[in-house]
Design a protein around this motif. Structure first.
Motif, PDB file in Angstrom:
ATOM      1  N   LEU A   1       0.826  -1.064  -0.026  1.00 46.71           N
ATOM      2  CA  LEU A   1       0.034  -0.227   0.071  1.00 46.71           C
ATOM      3  C   LEU A   1       0.970   1.405  -0.093  1.00 46.71           C
ATOM      4  O   LEU A   1       2.080   1.209   0.475  1.00 46.71           O
ATOM      5  CB  LEU A   1      -0.923  -0.109   1.232  1.00 46.71           C
ATOM      6  N   PRO A   2       0.561   2.485  -0.409  1.00 40.54           N
ATOM      7  CA  PRO A   2       1.310   3.584  -0.591  1.00 40.54           C
ATOM      8  C   PRO A   2       1.583   4.154   1.051  1.00 40.54           C
ATOM      9  O   PRO A   2       0.783   3.729   1.826  1.00 40.54           O
ATOM     10  CB  PRO A   2       0.335   4.547  -0.964  1.00 40.54           C
ATOM     11  N   ARG A   3       2.842   4.642   1.154  1.00 42.76           N
ATOM     12  CA  ARG A   3       3.250   5.007   2.409  1.00 42.76           C
ATOM     13  C   ARG A   3       3.771   6.376   2.391  1.00 42.76           C
ATOM     14  O   ARG A   3       4.387   6.628   1.170  1.00 42.76           O
ATOM     15  CB  ARG A   3       4.374   4.062   2.949  1.00 42.76           C
ATOM     16  N   ASN A   4       3.697   7.216   3.229  1.00 39.25           N
ATOM     17  CA  ASN A   4       4.215   8.532   3.125  1.00 39.25           C
ATOM     18  C   ASN A   4       5.759   8.449   3.562  1.00 39.25           C
ATOM     19  O   ASN A   4       5.957   7.898   4.588  1.00 39.25           O
ATOM     20  CB  ASN A   4       3.693   9.597   4.259  1.00 39.25           C
ATOM     21  N   TYR A   5       6.497   9.091   3.070  1.00 37.72           N
ATOM     22  CA  TYR A   5       7.936   9.273   3.226  1.00 37.72           C
ATOM     23  C   TYR A   5       8.307  10.554   3.447  1.00 37.72           C
ATOM     24  O   TYR A   5       7.826  11.598   2.785  1.00 37.72           O
ATOM     25  CB  TYR A   5       8.854   8.723   1.948  1.00 37.72           C
ATOM     26  N   TYR A   6       8.924  10.871   4.728  1.00 38.46           N
ATOM     27  CA  TYR A   6       9.053  12.468   5.007  1.00 38.46           C
ATOM     28  C   TYR A   6      10.613  12.623   5.565  1.00 38.46           C
ATOM     29  O   TYR A   6      11.245  11.782   5.909  1.00 38.46           O
ATOM     30  CB  TYR A   6       8.153  12.571   6.165  1.00 38.46           C
ATOM     31  N   LYS A   7      11.085  13.716   4.892  1.00 36.05           N
ATOM     32  CA  LYS A   7      12.502  13.945   5.240  1.00 36.05           C
ATOM     33  C   LYS A   7      12.578  15.649   5.235  1.00 36.05           C
ATOM     34  O   LYS A   7      12.246  16.276   4.623  1.00 36.05           O
ATOM     35  CB  LYS A   7      13.214  13.643   3.951  1.00 36.05           C
ATOM     36  N   ALA A   8      13.166  16.116   6.474  1.00 35.06           N
ATOM     37  CA  ALA A   8      13.391  17.454   6.531  1.00 35.06           C
ATOM     38  C   ALA A   8      14.727  17.604   6.859  1.00 35.06           C
ATOM     39  O   ALA A   8      15.403  17.042   7.528  1.00 35.06           O
ATOM     40  CB  ALA A   8      12.417  17.589   7.794  1.00 35.06           C
ATOM     41  N   SER A   9      15.103  19.099   6.236  1.00 38.02           N
ATOM     42  CA  SER A   9      16.346  19.659   6.860  1.00 38.02           C
ATOM     43  C   SER A   9      16.141  21.011   7.343  1.00 38.02           C
ATOM     44  O   SER A   9      14.918  21.215   7.354  1.00 38.02           O
ATOM     45  CB  SER A   9      17.140  19.427   5.496  1.00 38.02           C
TER      46      SER A   9
END
Length: 86
Positions: A38-46
């Motif tokens: 199933l789709p998943r959210n990928y989160y990356k912050a700088s």
């Protein structure tokens, strides 16, 4: 920030675009894959930006590729290569 809707479901047939081919091993010559998750959210912050996008697990040939970004996939329509038999 603009919200993006997940485009694919588990079991959908897909092809990898030019960027997606970077994820394949050099020996893998397969062109069609199947979405296995199933789709998943990928989160990356700088410090100066945030990235949020949909990712999927995709089997291409005999290779399972984890966390393929939605933007690297092209949908294969169910009847794309079938000829009209009427």
């Amino acid at each position: 920030m603009q919200l993006v809707v997940a485009k694919y479901n588990k079991g959908d047939l897909v092809a990898l675009n030019v960027f997606g081919h970077i994820l394949l091993s050099p020996e893998n010559k397969a062109r069609i894959g199947i979405v296995m998750s199933l789709p998943r959210n990928y989160y990356k912050a700088s410090a100066d930006q945030e990235l949020i996008y949909w990712v999927y697990d995709v089997v291409v040939g005999n290779e399972l590729i984890i966390d393929v970004p939605q933007e690297f996939l092209i949908r294969i329509n169910k009847h794309e290569n079938e000829e009209d038999i009427d």
